[in-house]
Design an enzyme around this catalytic site. Structure first.
Site, mmCIF file in Angstrom:
data_model
loop_
_atom_site.group_PDB
_atom_site.id
_atom_site.type_symbol
_atom_site.label_atom_id
_atom_site.label_comp_id
_atom_site.label_asym_id
_atom_site.label_seq_id
_atom_site.Cartn_x
_atom_site.Cartn_y
_atom_site.Cartn_z
ATOM 1 N N LYS A 277 0.843 -1.192 0.000
ATOM 2 C CA LYS A 277 0.000 0.000 0.000
ATOM 3 C C LYS A 277 0.880 1.244 0.000
ATOM 4 O O LYS A 277 2.018 1.200 0.477
ATOM 5 C CB LYS A 277 -0.860 0.034 1.275
ATOM 6 C CG LYS A 277 -1.989 -0.968 1.309
ATOM 7 C CD LYS A 277 -2.781 -0.837 2.600
ATOM 8 C CE LYS A 277 -3.919 -1.829 2.672
ATOM 9 N NZ LYS A 277 -4.963 -1.629 1.663
ATOM 10 N N ASP A 288 -7.346 -3.113 10.776
ATOM 11 C CA ASP A 288 -7.852 -4.143 9.867
ATOM 12 C C ASP A 288 -8.265 -5.410 10.635
ATOM 13 O O ASP A 288 -8.713 -6.380 10.036
ATOM 14 C CB ASP A 288 -6.787 -4.471 8.804
ATOM 15 C CG ASP A 288 -7.389 -4.833 7.457
ATOM 16 O OD1 ASP A 288 -8.554 -4.482 7.210
ATOM 17 O OD2 ASP A 288 -6.696 -5.494 6.657
ATOM 18 N N GLU A 349 -6.286 -9.585 0.768
ATOM 19 C CA GLU A 349 -5.945 -10.724 1.632
ATOM 20 C C GLU A 349 -7.112 -11.138 2.526
ATOM 21 O O GLU A 349 -7.206 -12.296 2.918
ATOM 22 C CB GLU A 349 -4.729 -10.371 2.495
ATOM 23 C CG GLU A 349 -5.002 -9.559 3.781
ATOM 24 C CD GLU A 349 -5.593 -8.177 3.540
ATOM 25 O OE1 GLU A 349 -5.462 -7.677 2.405
ATOM 26 O OE2 GLU A 349 -6.196 -7.603 4.465
ATOM 27 N N ARG A 351 -10.269 -11.543 1.962
ATOM 28 C CA ARG A 351 -11.149 -12.566 1.371
ATOM 29 C C ARG A 351 -10.479 -13.939 1.395
ATOM 30 O O ARG A 351 -11.161 -14.958 1.435
ATOM 31 C CB ARG A 351 -11.568 -12.133 -0.043
ATOM 32 C CG ARG A 351 -10.448 -12.008 -1.021
ATOM 33 C CD ARG A 351 -10.845 -11.213 -2.257
ATOM 34 N NE ARG A 351 -10.896 -9.774 -1.986
ATOM 35 C CZ ARG A 351 -11.233 -8.851 -2.890
ATOM 36 N NH1 ARG A 351 -11.570 -9.218 -4.115
ATOM 37 N NH2 ARG A 351 -11.250 -7.583 -2.576
HETATM 38 N N1 BES Z 1 -8.006 -3.793 4.502
HETATM 39 C C1 BES Z 1 -8.193 -3.396 3.158
HETATM 40 C C2 BES Z 1 -9.483 -2.624 2.923
HETATM 41 C C3 BES Z 1 -9.628 -1.305 3.597
HETATM 42 C C4 BES Z 1 -9.250 -0.158 2.947
HETATM 43 C C5 BES Z 1 -10.209 -1.201 4.833
HETATM 44 C C6 BES Z 1 -9.425 1.062 3.552
HETATM 45 C C7 BES Z 1 -10.385 0.026 5.445
HETATM 46 C C8 BES Z 1 -9.994 1.157 4.814
HETATM 47 C C9 BES Z 1 -8.217 -4.612 2.231
HETATM 48 O O1 BES Z 1 -7.448 -5.684 2.631
HETATM 49 C C10 BES Z 1 -7.700 -4.152 0.908
HETATM 50 O O2 BES Z 1 -6.580 -3.746 0.866
HETATM 51 N N2 BES Z 1 -8.542 -4.213 -0.114
HETATM 52 C C11 BES Z 1 -8.186 -3.788 -1.413
HETATM 53 C C12 BES Z 1 -8.757 -4.771 -2.393
HETATM 54 C C13 BES Z 1 -8.249 -4.594 -3.786
HETATM 55 C C14 BES Z 1 -6.775 -4.945 -3.865
HETATM 56 C C15 BES Z 1 -9.043 -5.504 -4.700
HETATM 57 C C16 BES Z 1 -8.777 -2.392 -1.625
HETATM 58 O O3 BES Z 1 -9.871 -2.129 -1.132
HETATM 59 O O4 BES Z 1 -8.114 -1.583 -2.256
HETATM 60 ZN ZN ZN Z 2 -5.401 -5.505 1.956
HETATM 61 ZN ZN ZN Z 3 -7.093 -5.811 4.712
#
Ligand code: BES
Ligand code: ZN
Ligand code: ZN
Length: 498
Positions: A277, A288, A349, A351
């Site tokens: 990220k 998370d 991750e 899912r």
């Molecule tokens: N933990 C994140 C989602 C998240 C983002 C929660 C912001 C709270 C605030 C999750 O694991 C994630 O990174 N999801 C990605 C999915 C994508 C790679 C398909 C996302 O939402 O960008």
């Molecule tokens: Zn993630």
């Molecule tokens: Zn996550």
């Protein structure tokens, strides 16, 4: 902090401050507010006529009593417009008033049960809402701050004229206390920085919860995950030095069917893994584990409230880090007893670990599943800070979850899961891949989970938005909100018919 129901007259209660209320537009207050107003020689109605007090929702006005009643101050909290009044507003104004008084250094106060008079709400439910709102609103996470001289709020008296009502008010307060304490615990665990709440620490927390609330606990370690074939959880855990944990909490009642399963995403830190990220705001990814925190806390409350329904809590817990042995984009893993997955993004991750948990839940024979997860930024974009996305393979079960959320004030919004979008995660090398297109990301994530819930009635709650709050508002405070702890507990109570 203590909340006590006491018989008496709020105008004559000897405490540093009393809390009364006012609907918007009311010129001449009645009931308890009217009684206090009369005892003060009309001070409140005068401020109303001077438009200093309007009764707008969450507005607080402070009146000094100059010895006319035993309390030194009266806080008049606005209930908003009467037709819009409901239990959630009782929670909100209770939180606002308590926080306001705390800010003034008041540590003991008395209040009436907002809504139980002209508000027309059920007195026991209103008392529960006052307790919940107060305890949720006074929450703050100060564990890692050097203690200051700040005084804790110590006692709130709920003053009731009608002695016959006291037992039902006490019941309501007790339920509100259990619900809000559980939520505040979930907030604590979600707020903990990742170095103070590793997967192992989370399992220890769950062990303590089990011990305190008469639950059974089992914590699976890496070897057991390997033996079972939890490829999702193991794959995500590969990149970290912290060992993963799979936590199983069991509340057994004499009723074995239906058997509710609560599943919570327990990523104690989400760096994204190799699909790293951006660093800006990455620190918030310590939350998370909010889904896990809500499930563990809800299980504790269920152990206390003892509904006639068996409930099992499942928490897959790991860090998601880009270590030397981390999973790489393109890797193929196999979810427990099920499909192979091509990992396109190691940041999707949640899912993967939930897929293992859903498969495990089915193996255990759980009949109804609710998972809660900070799953997608897309859900936050779609619904904003206040609403969690709700998805299901069974409308009747979703309706039950929605009803529970209406009882608690946690806000859920149902989103669709059209079959057409399934083609987005077709993979050339594995059964499916773990991400779809950019559009409708919350939906494709839910569709991915659905593959593993199969035909077991299941609801998925994407709490990415509401898991954290950027400001104080009503009973929400900055940081982790503990959503949807109370709804999970309420669902268990409602399903048990209690
Ligand atoms: N933990 C994140 C989602 C998240 C983002 C929660 C912001 C709270 C605030 C999750 O694991 C994630 O990174 N999801 C990605 C999915 C994508 C790679 C398909 C996302 O939402 O960008
Ligand atoms: Zn993630
Ligand atoms: Zn996550």
């Amino acid at each position: 902090m203590e909340i006590k129901v006491v018989p008496g007259d709020i105008a004559q209660t000897p405490v540093p401050a009393v809390i009364v209320n006012l609907f918007e537009g009311v010129k001449q207050p009645e009931g308890a507010t009217g009684a206090v107003d009369r005892a003060l020689g009309g001070a409140i109605s005068q401020l109303i006529s001077e438009r200093e007090i309007k009764g707008k929702l969450n507005e607080v006005a402070l009146v000094h009593t100059l010895g006319r009643i035993p309390a030194a101050r009266v806080a008049v909290v606005g209930l908003g417009k009467q037709p819009e009044f409901n239990l959630d507003r009782v929670r909100q104004v209770s939180a606002t008033a308590a926080r306001y008084l705390k800010g003034k250094g008041v540590t003991r106060a008395a209040t009436i049960v907002h809504g139980a008079g002209i508000g027309g709400l059920d007195p026991s439910e209103a008392a529960r809402a006052v307790a919940e709102g107060t305890l949720l609103g006074l929450y703050s996470f100060r564990k890692h701050k050097t203690p200051e001289e700040e005084q804790e709020f110590q006692e709130l008296l709920l003053v009731e004229r009608d002695v016959g009502r006291i037992p039902s008010l006490e019941k309501g307060v007790e339920l509100g206390r259990v619900m809000s304490q559980a939520t505040n615990r979930a907030r604590d665990w979600a707020n903990e920085p990742a170095n103070a709440m590793t997967p192992t620490d989370l399992a220890e927390v769950a062990r303590q919860v089990a011990q305190d609330n008469g639950l059974e606990i089992e914590v699976l370690e890496r070897e057991q995950m390997v033996a079972l074939g939890m490829g999702g959880l193991l794959g995500v855990a590969q990149g970290s030095h912290q060992p993963p944990r799979f936590i199983v909490l069991r509340y057994r009642s004499d009723v074995t069917q239906p058997h509710l399963g609560l599943l919570g995403k327990g990523i104690t830190f989400d760096s994204g893994g190799i699909s790293l990220k951006p660093s800006e705001g990455m620190e918030t990814m310590k939350t998370d584990k909010s889904g896990a925190a809500a499930v563990i806390a809800a299980m504790g409350a269920i152990g206390q409230l003892k509904p006639r329904l068996s409930v099992t809590g499942l928490v897959p817990a790991t860090e998601n880090l880009p270590g030397g042995s981390a999973m790489k984009p393109g890797d193929v893993i196999r979810i427990l007893g099920q499909k192979t997955v091509e990992v396109i993004s190691t940041d999707a991750e949640g899912r993967l670990i939930l897929a293992d948990a859903l498969s495990y839940a089915r193996k255990l024979g759980l009949t109804h599943l609710v998972d809660t997860a900070t799953l997608t930024g897309a859900c936050h974009v779609a619904l904003g800070d206040l609403y969690s996305g709700a998805f299901t393979n069974n409308q009747a079960f979703l309706d039950q979850v929605l009803r529970a959320s209406q009882d608690t004030g946690d806000r859920l919004w149902a989103l669709p899961m059209p079959d057409e979008y399934r083609e987005q995660y077709k993979s050339e090398v594995a059964d499916i891949k773990n991400v779809g297109s950019r559009w409708g990301g919350a939906i494709t994530a839910a569709l991915f989970l659905k593959e593993f819930a199969q035909d077991t009635p299941w609801v998925h709650l994407d709490i990415a938005g509401p898991s954290r709050s950027s400001k104080e508002s009503g009973y929400l405070v900055k940081g982790a909100t503990g959503v949807p702890t109370r709804t999970l507990v309420q669902l268990a109570l409602n399903m048990a018919g209690s």
